[in-house]
Design a protein around this motif. Structure first.
Motif, short mmCIF file in Angstrom:
data_model
loop_
_atom_site.label_atom_id
_atom_site.label_comp_id
_atom_site.label_asym_id
_atom_site.label_seq_id
_atom_site.Cartn_x
_atom_site.Cartn_y
_atom_site.Cartn_z
N THR A 121 0.84 -1.20 0.00
CA THR A 121 0.00 0.00 0.00
C THR A 121 0.88 1.25 0.00
OG1 THR A 121 -1.78 -1.15 1.17
CG2 THR A 121 -1.79 1.26 1.24
N THR A 122 0.57 2.15 -0.91
CA THR A 122 1.36 3.37 -1.07
C THR A 122 0.43 4.56 -1.17
OG1 THR A 122 3.03 2.12 -2.32
CG2 THR A 122 3.14 4.52 -2.43
N THR A 123 0.79 5.64 -0.51
CA THR A 123 0.08 6.90 -0.67
C THR A 123 0.99 7.89 -1.38
OG1 THR A 123 -1.28 6.59 1.31
CG2 THR A 123 -1.02 8.84 0.53
N TYR A 124 0.51 8.38 -2.52
CA TYR A 124 1.26 9.36 -3.30
C TYR A 124 0.73 10.75 -3.02
CZ TYR A 124 2.79 5.24 -5.89
OH TYR A 124 3.32 4.02 -6.23
N LYS A 125 1.61 11.64 -2.63
CA LYS A 125 1.22 13.02 -2.41
C LYS A 125 1.31 13.84 -3.68
CE LYS A 125 2.54 12.98 2.46
NZ LYS A 125 3.39 13.60 3.53
N ALA A 126 2.04 13.31 -4.66
CA ALA A 126 2.20 13.96 -5.97
C ALA A 126 2.64 12.89 -6.95
CB ALA A 126 3.24 15.07 -5.89
N PRO A 127 2.52 13.13 -8.25
CA PRO A 127 2.96 12.13 -9.22
C PRO A 127 4.48 11.91 -9.14
CG PRO A 127 1.57 13.79 -10.27
CD PRO A 127 1.89 14.30 -8.90
N PRO A 128 4.93 10.68 -9.32
CA PRO A 128 6.37 10.44 -9.41
C PRO A 128 6.97 11.24 -10.57
CG PRO A 128 5.17 8.37 -9.16
CD PRO A 128 4.14 9.43 -9.42
N LYS A 129 8.22 11.64 -10.40
CA LYS A 129 8.87 12.48 -11.42
C LYS A 129 10.05 11.80 -12.09
CE LYS A 129 7.55 16.87 -9.24
NZ LYS A 129 8.05 18.14 -8.63
N ARG A 130 10.67 10.82 -11.40
CA ARG A 130 11.87 10.17 -11.94
C ARG A 130 11.65 8.65 -11.84
NH1 ARG A 130 16.19 13.20 -12.80
NH2 ARG A 130 17.61 11.42 -12.50
N VAL A 131 11.38 8.05 -12.99
CA VAL A 131 10.90 6.67 -13.03
C VAL A 131 11.89 5.76 -13.77
CG1 VAL A 131 9.01 5.16 -13.76
CG2 VAL A 131 8.53 7.53 -13.05
N VAL A 132 12.11 4.58 -13.20
CA VAL A 132 12.85 3.51 -13.87
C VAL A 132 11.87 2.37 -14.14
CG1 VAL A 132 14.64 1.74 -13.63
CG2 VAL A 132 15.10 4.09 -12.90
N THR A 133 11.84 1.87 -15.38
CA THR A 133 11.01 0.72 -15.72
C THR A 133 11.89 -0.49 -15.98
OG1 THR A 133 11.01 1.40 -18.06
CG2 THR A 133 9.13 2.07 -16.71
N MET A 134 11.41 -1.64 -15.53
CA MET A 134 12.09 -2.91 -15.79
C MET A 134 11.07 -3.86 -16.42
SD MET A 134 14.56 -3.45 -12.44
CE MET A 134 13.29 -3.23 -11.19
N ASN A 135 11.32 -4.26 -17.64
CA ASN A 135 10.52 -5.14 -18.50
C ASN A 135 9.72 -4.31 -19.51
OD1 ASN A 135 10.09 -6.95 -15.55
ND2 ASN A 135 11.31 -7.74 -17.23
#
Length: 332
Positions: free
Chosen positions: A53-67
């Motif tokens: 469970t995660t609560t985001y206060k704002a959209p992520p800005k720096r993302v790494v994708t795997m697959n």
């Protein structure tokens, strides 16, 4: 053997001739608060994804994708500028994503180390298969959380119900909410539903073709089971998976059971270093398979692996597979 193997199956399973079919449930592996209308999108936003469970206060800005399939979800939703790193393609990205993909640093050909991910200074890591977050490799979700990095796992790796198309829609919806782009996500879902309905109309009243999926394997056949989007894709394309009673997305089947179930067509997953031609040769030259209808008639269909996992390619992949299984009905 694909990297999916340790993540999706605990052990090779030799299927008996009669297995109990998996039951349908309305539960899925990912649940969120109901998505607000687009004009009211906002934060904080709380979501439970594969038990985290995660609560985001704002959209992520720096993302790494795997697959690959999760990378393509990000690109389809117009989030290329949020990507600071990516890793692990099964095959080529779709041409429409090529320019955006070229702008993203590839931090590893396969899975990056924990240190390689940290070097990009991400605030969010999005994995496609459970193996993206293998604890033994130091990349557990807990380890990222301790470093202040939130994570998401594509829900095909944890969904508990045989409702994979709805799971796909929910995956897109939750990613859209996480990044504050509900409008884009809902627009994609609307188009996907329309595409699926159009394919279903073309195939109405046709008899399903019995299908065996050959992913890989020699001593046993690594195949698509009854869970996951691969089985759903076959059904929607006018096929019937002969191993739909395997209660997982992927698993091993004995060649004896392949023979006994007499598939009319074989769908080959195309990826990795073993070519489609090599896979066909292996199947066509095995004396034990000589009496299988699909082998006798040399009836094959081919799908890139990235078409057959929970990602944005699925609606188009359904139509492409339908054209291979039912060419007369789908030729306009």
């Amino acid at each position: 053997m694909s990297r999916r193997t340790p993540a999706l199956i605990a052990a090779a399973v030799l299927l008996p001739l009669a297995l109990t079919a998996c039951s349908t449930s309305e539960s899925t592996g990912s649940r969120s608060k109901p998505a607000a209308p687009a004009e009211n999108d906002g934060f904080p936003y709380t979501v439970t994804n594969c038990g985290v469970t995660t609560t985001y206060k704002a959209p992520p800005k720096r993302v790494v994708t795997m697959n690959q399939h999760v990378t393509e979800i990000m690109l389809e939703l117009g989030l290329a500028k949020s990507l600071v790193g990516t890793a692990y393609l099964d095959d080529k990205v779709l041409p429409k994503y090529a320019e955006d993909y070229a702008s993203v640093p590839v931090i590893a050909k396969e899975y990056p180390s924990y240190e390689q991910v940290l070097a990009t200074n991400p605030d969010f890591v999005y994995g496609g298969y459970s193996s993206a977050f293998t604890a033994g490799d130091g990349r557990s979700r807990e380890a990222f959380k301790k470093s202040g990095i939130e994570t998401r796992l594509n829900t095909e790796s944890c969904a508990k119900a045989d409702t994979p198309m709805e799971t796909l829609y929910e995956e897109i919806r939750e990613v859209g909410r996480t990044f504050g782009i509900t409008d884009r996500a809902e627009a994609w879902i609307k188009r996907a539903k329309a595409d699926n309905a159009a394919t279903a109309e073309k195939l109405a009243d046709l008899k399903p073709v019995s299908v065996f999926v050959y992913d890989s394997g020699d001593k046993t056949a690594f195949t698509a089971g009854g869970k996951g989007i691969g089985n759903e894709l076959i059904k929607r394309a006018g096929g019937a998976n002969v191993f739909a009673d395997l209660d997982k997305s992927f698993g091993d089947a004995s060649w004896e059971n392949v023979v006994a179930r007499k598939p009319e067509a074989i769908v080959i997953y195309d990826y990795g270093s073993t070519t489609v031609a090599q896979k066909k040769k292996r199947l066509l030259t095995d004396p034990a398979l000589a009496d299988v209808p699909a082998i006798k008639n040399k009836r094959f269909a081919v799908m890139p692996l990235s078409d057959a996992v929970l990602g944005v390619r699925v609606p188009a992949a359904v139509d492409k597979l339908a054209a291979q299984l039912h060419p007369a009905a789908t030729t306009s």
